[in-house]
Scaffold this motif. Sequence first.
Motif, PDB file in Angstrom:
ATOM      1  N   ASN A  98       0.826  -1.122  -0.015  1.00 21.58           N
ATOM      2  CA  ASN A  98      -0.079  -0.047   0.116  1.00 21.58           C
ATOM      3  C   ASN A  98       1.040   1.237  -0.141  1.00 21.58           C
ATOM      4  N   GLU A  99       0.558   2.298  -1.101  1.00 26.42           N
ATOM      5  CA  GLU A  99       1.324   3.482  -0.795  1.00 26.42           C
ATOM      6  C   GLU A  99       1.282   4.258   0.364  1.00 26.42           C
ATOM      7  N   VAL A 100       0.092   4.214   1.156  1.00 30.72           N
ATOM      8  CA  VAL A 100      -0.018   4.915   2.341  1.00 30.72           C
ATOM      9  C   VAL A 100       0.971   4.329   3.473  1.00 30.72           C
ATOM     10  N   SER A 101       1.075   3.006   3.237  1.00 35.82           N
ATOM     11  CA  SER A 101       2.082   2.429   4.385  1.00 35.82           C
ATOM     12  C   SER A 101       3.576   2.695   4.054  1.00 35.82           C
ATOM     13  N   ARG A 102       3.553   2.825   2.846  1.00 41.55           N
ATOM     14  CA  ARG A 102       5.290   3.127   2.249  1.00 41.55           C
ATOM     15  C   ARG A 102       5.674   4.699   2.699  1.00 41.55           C
ATOM     16  N   VAL A 103       4.573   5.357   2.462  1.00 37.94           N
ATOM     17  CA  VAL A 103       4.987   6.864   3.138  1.00 37.94           C
ATOM     18  C   VAL A 103       4.726   7.004   4.602  1.00 37.94           C
ATOM     19  N   THR A 149       1.532  -6.033   9.214  1.00 38.00           N
ATOM     20  CA  THR A 149       0.175  -6.615   9.809  1.00 38.00           C
ATOM     21  C   THR A 149      -0.918  -5.843   9.660  1.00 38.00           C
ATOM     22  N   MET A 150      -0.817  -4.421   9.405  1.00 40.32           N
ATOM     23  CA  MET A 150      -2.111  -3.575   9.230  1.00 40.32           C
ATOM     24  C   MET A 150      -2.658  -3.570   7.885  1.00 40.32           C
ATOM     25  N   GLU A 151      -1.640  -4.097   6.882  1.00 40.42           N
ATOM     26  CA  GLU A 151      -1.960  -4.239   5.634  1.00 40.42           C
ATOM     27  C   GLU A 151      -2.685  -5.453   5.202  1.00 40.42           C
ATOM     28  N   GLY A 152      -2.353  -6.534   6.287  1.00 47.66           N
ATOM     29  CA  GLY A 152      -2.902  -7.873   6.304  1.00 47.66           C
ATOM     30  C   GLY A 152      -1.957  -8.868   5.404  1.00 47.66           C
ATOM     31  N   THR A 153      -0.628  -8.343   5.098  1.00 43.47           N
ATOM     32  CA  THR A 153       0.273  -9.191   4.310  1.00 43.47           C
ATOM     33  C   THR A 153       1.194 -10.054   4.959  1.00 43.47           C
ATOM     34  N   LYS A 154       1.680 -11.125   4.804  1.00 44.77           N
ATOM     35  CA  LYS A 154       2.643 -11.930   5.431  1.00 44.77           C
ATOM     36  C   LYS A 154       3.890 -11.301   5.324  1.00 44.77           C
ATOM     37  N   GLU A 155       4.977 -11.718   6.150  1.00 42.79           N
ATOM     38  CA  GLU A 155       6.320 -11.454   6.075  1.00 42.79           C
ATOM     39  C   GLU A 155       6.881 -12.088   5.065  1.00 42.79           C
TER      40      GLU A 155
END
Length: 156
Positions: A98-103, A149-155
């Motif tokens: 997610n772009e928001v997560s990267r920022v 974790t907030m994105e819901g993606t795995k490591e």
Amino acid sequence: MYIILLLLWIVFNGKFTWEIFVIGAVVCAALYWFICKFMGYSIKNDIRAVKKIGQVIGYIVTVIVEVIKANGQVIHFILTSKYEVQPKLIRFKTSLKNEVSRVALANCITLTPGTITVSLEEDEYVVHCLDEELAEGMENSVFVQKLRTMEGTKEE
């Protein structure tokens, strides 16, 4: 969103009366309808936001803790004249989708004393660190883990 709009209406009016509340409820309902109809917003967005509020609060607490820890390290660098600071410019990629997560990650890196995000292009970061010690493990830091974790993606 409707509740937030209504609370803002009451706060901006400066006092609470039933007339202000009823008028605010009608105006906020019309505004919420407009947002849903013409701006692509939905009640599902509200439900998703409410479900993630705990994670967001946890992330904010993590940022505060990490800023305090980094402040201690920078103070140590300043007060210890025997230690020679080794500035370092690092590049790393992140698996955040997610772009928001990267920022958010770039901003948290910059907020943390001793590090500055120089550049963010797509998923590649360039970060200036005051010392090599601050650069260690940045690509898989606690910020990245919380945002995954907030994105819901795995490591990865």
